[in-house]
Each structure stands twice: as C-alpha cells, then as structure tokens.
Design a protein around this motif. Structure first.
Motif, PDB file in Angstrom:
ATOM      1  N   THR A 386       0.825  -1.212   0.000  1.00 35.94           N
ATOM      2  CA  THR A 386       0.000   0.000   0.000  1.00 35.94           C
ATOM      3  C   THR A 386       0.856   1.257   0.000  1.00 35.94           C
ATOM      4  OG1 THR A 386      -1.720  -1.197   1.216  1.00 35.94           O
ATOM      5  CG2 THR A 386      -1.834   1.199   1.221  1.00 35.94           C
ATOM      6  N   VAL A 387       1.910   1.251   0.809  1.00 32.75           N
ATOM      7  CA  VAL A 387       2.798   2.419   0.864  1.00 32.75           C
ATOM      8  C   VAL A 387       3.492   2.638  -0.479  1.00 32.75           C
ATOM      9  CG1 VAL A 387       4.835   3.386   1.994  1.00 32.75           C
ATOM     10  CG2 VAL A 387       3.126   2.159   3.346  1.00 32.75           C
ATOM     11  N   LEU A 388       3.952   1.569  -1.123  1.00 32.07           N
ATOM     12  CA  LEU A 388       4.636   1.702  -2.407  1.00 32.07           C
ATOM     13  C   LEU A 388       3.691   2.195  -3.502  1.00 32.07           C
ATOM     14  CD1 LEU A 388       7.057  -1.357  -2.625  1.00 32.07           C
ATOM     15  CD2 LEU A 388       7.630   1.046  -2.364  1.00 32.07           C
ATOM     16  N   ILE A 389       2.456   1.682  -3.496  1.00 30.06           N
ATOM     17  CA  ILE A 389       1.493   2.106  -4.519  1.00 30.06           C
ATOM     18  C   ILE A 389       1.194   3.599  -4.396  1.00 30.06           C
ATOM     19  CG2 ILE A 389      -0.897   1.855  -5.277  1.00 30.06           C
ATOM     20  CD1 ILE A 389      -0.685  -1.109  -4.655  1.00 30.06           C
ATOM     21  N   LYS A 390       1.037   4.073  -3.160  1.00 30.42           N
ATOM     22  CA  LYS A 390       0.754   5.495  -2.964  1.00 30.42           C
ATOM     23  C   LYS A 390       1.990   6.355  -3.239  1.00 30.42           C
ATOM     24  CE  LYS A 390      -3.163   5.626   0.212  1.00 30.42           C
ATOM     25  NZ  LYS A 390      -3.900   6.576  -0.649  1.00 30.42           N
ATOM     26  N   ALA A 391       3.166   5.891  -2.817  1.00 34.28           N
ATOM     27  CA  ALA A 391       4.377   6.697  -2.970  1.00 34.28           C
ATOM     28  C   ALA A 391       4.819   6.804  -4.430  1.00 34.28           C
ATOM     29  CB  ALA A 391       5.506   6.119  -2.121  1.00 34.28           C
ATOM     30  N   LEU A 392       4.734   5.684  -5.166  1.00 31.32           N
ATOM     31  CA  LEU A 392       5.186   5.674  -6.555  1.00 31.32           C
ATOM     32  C   LEU A 392       4.062   5.924  -7.551  1.00 31.32           C
ATOM     33  CD1 LEU A 392       7.585   2.569  -6.420  1.00 31.32           C
ATOM     34  CD2 LEU A 392       8.174   4.992  -6.204  1.00 31.32           C
ATOM     35  N   ASN A 393       2.815   5.998  -7.051  1.00 30.39           N
ATOM     36  CA  ASN A 393       1.659   6.236  -7.925  1.00 30.39           C
ATOM     37  C   ASN A 393       1.590   5.187  -9.039  1.00 30.39           C
ATOM     38  OD1 ASN A 393      -0.650   7.471  -8.865  1.00 30.39           O
ATOM     39  ND2 ASN A 393       0.448   9.070 -10.012  1.00 30.39           N
ATOM     40  N   LEU A 394       1.626   3.929  -8.608  1.00 28.45           N
ATOM     41  CA  LEU A 394       1.617   2.827  -9.572  1.00 28.45           C
ATOM     42  C   LEU A 394       0.200   2.569 -10.056  1.00 28.45           C
ATOM     43  CD1 LEU A 394       4.047   0.322  -7.802  1.00 28.45           C
ATOM     44  CD2 LEU A 394       4.569   1.848  -9.705  1.00 28.45           C
ATOM     45  N   ASN A 395       0.083   2.298 -11.341  1.00 31.71           N
ATOM     46  CA  ASN A 395      -1.221   1.968 -11.920  1.00 31.71           C
ATOM     47  C   ASN A 395      -1.446   0.470 -11.995  1.00 31.71           C
ATOM     48  OD1 ASN A 395      -1.856   4.698 -12.405  1.00 31.71           O
ATOM     49  ND2 ASN A 395      -0.651   4.674 -14.298  1.00 31.71           N
ATOM     50  N   THR A 396      -0.387  -0.308 -11.946  1.00 33.45           N
ATOM     51  CA  THR A 396      -0.481  -1.767 -11.990  1.00 33.45           C
ATOM     52  C   THR A 396      -0.289  -2.335 -10.597  1.00 33.45           C
ATOM     53  OG1 THR A 396       1.874  -1.981 -12.471  1.00 33.45           O
ATOM     54  CG2 THR A 396       0.385  -1.835 -14.353  1.00 33.45           C
ATOM     55  N   ALA A 397      -0.744  -3.561 -10.427  1.00 31.29           N
ATOM     56  CA  ALA A 397      -0.610  -4.222  -9.132  1.00 31.29           C
ATOM     57  C   ALA A 397       0.834  -4.641  -8.911  1.00 31.29           C
ATOM     58  CB  ALA A 397      -1.531  -5.442  -9.067  1.00 31.29           C
ATOM     59  N   LEU A 398       1.276  -4.590  -7.669  1.00 29.81           N
ATOM     60  CA  LEU A 398       2.622  -5.042  -7.349  1.00 29.81           C
ATOM     61  C   LEU A 398       2.712  -6.558  -7.476  1.00 29.81           C
ATOM     62  CD1 LEU A 398       3.557  -2.898  -4.231  1.00 29.81           C
ATOM     63  CD2 LEU A 398       4.499  -2.719  -6.530  1.00 29.81           C
ATOM     64  N   PRO A 399       3.868  -7.069  -7.870  1.00 30.06           N
ATOM     65  CA  PRO A 399       4.006  -8.524  -7.989  1.00 30.06           C
ATOM     66  C   PRO A 399       4.084  -9.225  -6.644  1.00 30.06           C
ATOM     67  CG  PRO A 399       6.097  -7.456  -8.439  1.00 30.06           C
ATOM     68  CD  PRO A 399       5.077  -6.357  -8.290  1.00 30.06           C
ATOM     69  N   PHE A 400       4.184  -8.474  -5.564  1.00 28.96           N
ATOM     70  CA  PHE A 400       4.276  -9.083  -4.245  1.00 28.96           C
ATOM     71  C   PHE A 400       3.439  -8.287  -3.264  1.00 28.96           C
ATOM     72  CE2 PHE A 400       7.686  -6.010  -4.574  1.00 28.96           C
ATOM     73  CZ  PHE A 400       7.618  -5.316  -3.390  1.00 28.96           C
ATOM     74  N   GLY A 401       2.960  -8.959  -2.249  1.00 31.41           N
ATOM     75  CA  GLY A 401       2.237  -8.339  -1.150  1.00 31.41           C
ATOM     76  C   GLY A 401       2.834  -8.814   0.162  1.00 31.41           C
TER      77      GLY A 401
END
Length: 504
Positions: A386-401
């Motif tokens: 969640t922190v990485l998605i918000k910080a990097l503004n990613l549009n795709t899902a991360l490969p790991f959780g």
C-alpha cells in the motif's frame, strides 16, 4: 547455494529433487488445462482486462495460491486453497471439540486420524468452492462484471461435470502434495504454494517498467523487495530461547536427565494466518455488495471505502484484524499450560520459576510480549504494498504483497533447512558405513594369498596350515574378547553400585 550443490552430489537427494521437479511440472501443466465447458478465448480476454487489479482481496488471494489458475478456470482452479482452509478449520476445532484435542495428544496415530478428517473436509470444501466459482463466473461477478459468457454451455449436466472435474483435480493436488512430503524435500503444500506465487512474479514485476519513469519505479520496487525479503528472513530465524533444566532421575540401574536445554519460541508464531484471515473477512462486504444495486448508498459506501486496499478505512480495519488474529491464532496453536505440564512430567523446569502453574504464567507472559512484537512486524510487512502504490503512484498491481513475502521467505527457509538436514544425515551415514583402511589391506592380502595358492604345488598344505592358524587366532581373539567383556561387565557393575551409593 552450498547446500544445493551438496544435495545434488548425493544420489538419494538428487533423486528427491528430481521427483519434486516432476511433481511441479505436472502441477503447472494442469494449471493451463481448461475445465470442460469453458470458453478459453473469452477467459483469456477477461484475464487480460483484469491484469491490473489488486491481489489483496479474497479472489486475488485464491488466484495467487492457485498460480493464476482461478481466473483461467482451469482444472486446478481451486489450487491448494481447500486444503489450507480445511487444515485451519480442523486446527481451530480442537478448542471446540474435545475429541480433536484428544487425538492431538495421542501422538502419531491421532495426527493420522486428524489428517484423514482434513482430507474429507477438503473434498467437501472443494465441492462448495467449485460450485461457487462456476456460478460467479457464469454471472460475471468473478471478473468484476468486466466480461461475461465465459461458459458457453450452462446446462445442468455441464455444470455438474465442471464441479466434479475441479473437485477431482483438488484431490489430485492433495495427493501430489503428500507425495512431495513423503518422497521429496520440504512440505508438499508449502512447495506448491511457493511455486504458484512465483509463477507470475517476474511477469508482473516486468510490467512496472511500462509506466512513466518505469525504470526508476522498477528499480525502487526491486530494491525494496530485496531489503524486505532479507529483513523477513532475519526475523523468521530469530528465537526467544527459554532455558530449561532437567533433574536427574534413576530408572532401574541407569541415571537419566541432568541436562540443560532451551525452549525455542519464534517472534512470529502465527505465520501468515493473520493477513490471510484479515483479507478474507474484509472481502466479504465487497462480495455482498455485488448482489445489491449500484445506486444504493450502502453499496456505494462499501465500494468506495472497502473496495480498494489503499483507502483509509481498509487500512485501519486491516491493521486491527491482523493484530487480533495474531493473538487469537497463537492462543489456539500454543497452550502454555500443556507445555508446562509436559515439562513437569519429565522433570523439567525453568531456572528461578517453580514448575506447574508458575511456569504456565511465565510462558503466557513471554508469548504475549512476542505477539506484540510479531503483530507490529506483520503490520509492517503487510502494509508495504500500500505504501509503495501510494508513494510511486503505480497503476499496476505489485508482484508481491505482505502475504506473498511471508510465504516466500517462510517456505524457502524451511525447505533449505530440511535439505541441509538430509544432506548432513546422508553424509553421516556414509561416514559410518565407510570401510576401514586396515580391513582393505587385509582383503588385498587375502586375494593375493588366493592367487598364490592357485599357482603353487603346496597349496593344500599351506591352506590347511593357514586354516589352523586362523582358527587358533579366532579362538584366541574370542577368549580375549570374553575376558574383556567380563572385565567390562565387572567395571559396569562396580560403577553402578557406586552411583547407587552416591545417590543414597
């Protein structure tokens, strides 16, 4: 790497590794075989459309554990999820059903009975889950209503055949996992989960570089993943070692006990169960909202606040549930009173603490402190995506959780630990069965003597004389052995008498 090289040099371990690889190959092939009655082209288009969705909801977790087979509606669509659910249910029922707790205390025979119950529960859950998946896929809810008509023929006979095929495939996966556990290396279910998670890892990771400033984001994600993986490995190997002292006991004519050891307790005693339970429960409102009208206020509130893993409500509820299930699951799996009673039964005690109730209270105190640290640790790992998605503004899902990292680290460490233990075991057995150099020299002399006997004319006389000498030497050796045995027996009796006198 050293452990892997040593394992490949050993024939028995090499055969086990090849067997595990063969089972993994069959598992991955089955993940791409479509279920009878499914339109594979329509399913492929749906998976392509949903490629950017999150993996932290319930459907995402099931798809993760099945290696992407769920959204492809293959014969292995359920993966190992029914068995995992059945194992957790049977484990939790030990608190409710006294019969299960009694079987758990009986040892190996009781565990075999619990494993049989787990298998039956797995088949029942497979029937239920396969029917649910087919119904949701036919209505389009499985793919978030982004596509439909994935099942060309929705007649009752076709639906029944699809349910039976998926259930039978789940039984096959369960059998393959048990074969890996018995004839391979590591726990079979854990190995299959590990392979399922890693199957789409590199593809999802590579998709990050297609975004704006993709290479920078790609480098940041890879670096964070490596650092977190090292951190998780370090924490998973940490232990709180409680010293345990055993008193000396006289059983017959022998003295037992008097040794000191320790009780290892991990920081994360609940494993990956808290984030899995939390994500599963938070997905229930979203699934219920799919049956309501999109114009209703409660449906809008659920989709807005719980439909994404990056909302404030989702993060707060997710964190609270992780803390709760960390304490709850540990209280179910670890019973301080049972451990204290076992220690007292075998004459063990913690230095400075009385055996019995005081020991149980001390263990409970230590477990609560470890759970506090473990809950913070799981929260930190689980909220990283969640922190990485918000910080990097990613549009795709991360490969790991968070769940993915915990499973990869835990299964990898456990498999390497078992491989190292088996490698050392085989090396130790070879050391014990190695021939003595003096025996090899004697064998060479005997072979040389036989060759000389065949070429000489005095072979009968020499062989007779050698036989006499050998029998004489054997008799002398036996006499000396008998005398030494009798002397050793006298020494043992005298030492036992001295031990008894000293204890009195």
């Amino acid at each position: 790497m050293r452990t892997l090289i040593q394992a490949l040099r050993t024939k028995e371990l090499r055969n086990k590794i090849l067997f595990v690889l063969f089972m993994i190959l069959i598992y991955r092939i089955g993940s791409f075989i479509p279920t009878p009655g499914v339109d594979y082209t329509a399913v492929h288009d749906c998976v392509t459309t949903m490629s950017g969705s999150s993996q932290e909801n319930f459907i995402g977790l099931v798809n993760l554990f099945s290696g992407g087979s769920l959204l492809q509606l293959s014969i292995f669509a359920l993966g190992v999820t029914p068995y995992i659910t059945a194992s957790i249910v049977v484990q939790l029922l030990r608190v409710v059903i006294p019969r299960f707790e009694q079987l758990h205390r009986e040892g190996q025979s009781g565990e075999a009975k619990l494993t049989e119950y787990t298998r039956w529960v797995t088949i029942g859950l497979a029937l239920l889950q396969s029917a649910t998946i087919i119904v949701t896929a036919r209505s389009g809810a499985l793919f978030n209503y982004m596509c439909s008509n994935v099942i060309a023929d929705d007649s009752p006979i076709t639906i029944i055949v699809m349910i039976l095929v998926m259930t039978g495939a789940t039984g096959l996966i369960m059998w393959m996992a048990e074969l890996i556990t018995d004839k391979g290396i590591g726990n079979g279910m854990s190995v299959l989960i590990f392979i399922s998670i890693c199957s789409g890892f590199l593809t999802n990771l590579w998709n990050i570089h297609d975004e704006t400033n993709g290479w920078v984001k790609f480098g940041v994600v890879v670096g964070v993943f490596i650092v977190i993986l090292i951190f998780v490995d370090y924490v998973e190997l940490c232990q709180r070692r409680i010293p345990v002292q055993y008193t000396r006991r006289m059983i017959g004519r022998k003295m037992y006990g008097g040794s000191s050891t320790y009780l290892p307790m991990k920081i994360n005693m609940s494993g990956v169960i808290p984030p899995i339970f939390a994500a599963s429960i938070l997905s229930v409102p979203t699934l219920i909202a799919q049956f309501g009208s999109s114009d209703q206020s409660w449906v809008k509130w659920i989709n807005t606040n719980l439909g994404s893993s990056t909302t404030v409500w989702y993060i707060v509820l997710y964190s609270v549930m992780i803390v709760f299930f960390t304490f709850f699951y540990t209280s179910v799996t670890f019973n301080p009173e049972e451990v204290a009673d076992d220690m007292k039964q075998y004459g063990g005690f913690i230095p400075g603490i009385r055996a019995g109730r005081a020991t149980a209270e001390y263990l409970n105190y230590v477990v609560n402190r470890l759970n506090t640290v473990g809950a913070i640790y799981i929260l930190f790992v689980a909220l990283i995506p969640t922190v990485l998605i918000k910080a990097l503004n990613l549009n795709t899902a991360l490969p790991f959780g968070g769940t993915t990292i915990l499973i990869i680290a835990g299964v990898g460490l456990d498999t390497l630990r078992q491989a190292k233990a088996q490698t050392e075991q085989f090396q130790y057995e070879r050391f014990l069965t190695a021939t003595d150099p003096d025996d090899e020299d004697d064998d060479k002399d005997k072979k040389a003597g036989k060759d000389d006997d065949t070429t000489s004319d005095d072979a009968p006389a020499i062989s007779a004389a050698s036989d006499k000498d050998e029998t004489a030497s054997v008799s002398d050796d036996s006499d000396s052995d008998d005398s030494s045995d009798s002397d050793s027996d006298d020494d043992a009796e005298s030492s036992d008498d001295d031990a008894v006198a000293s204890t009195k």
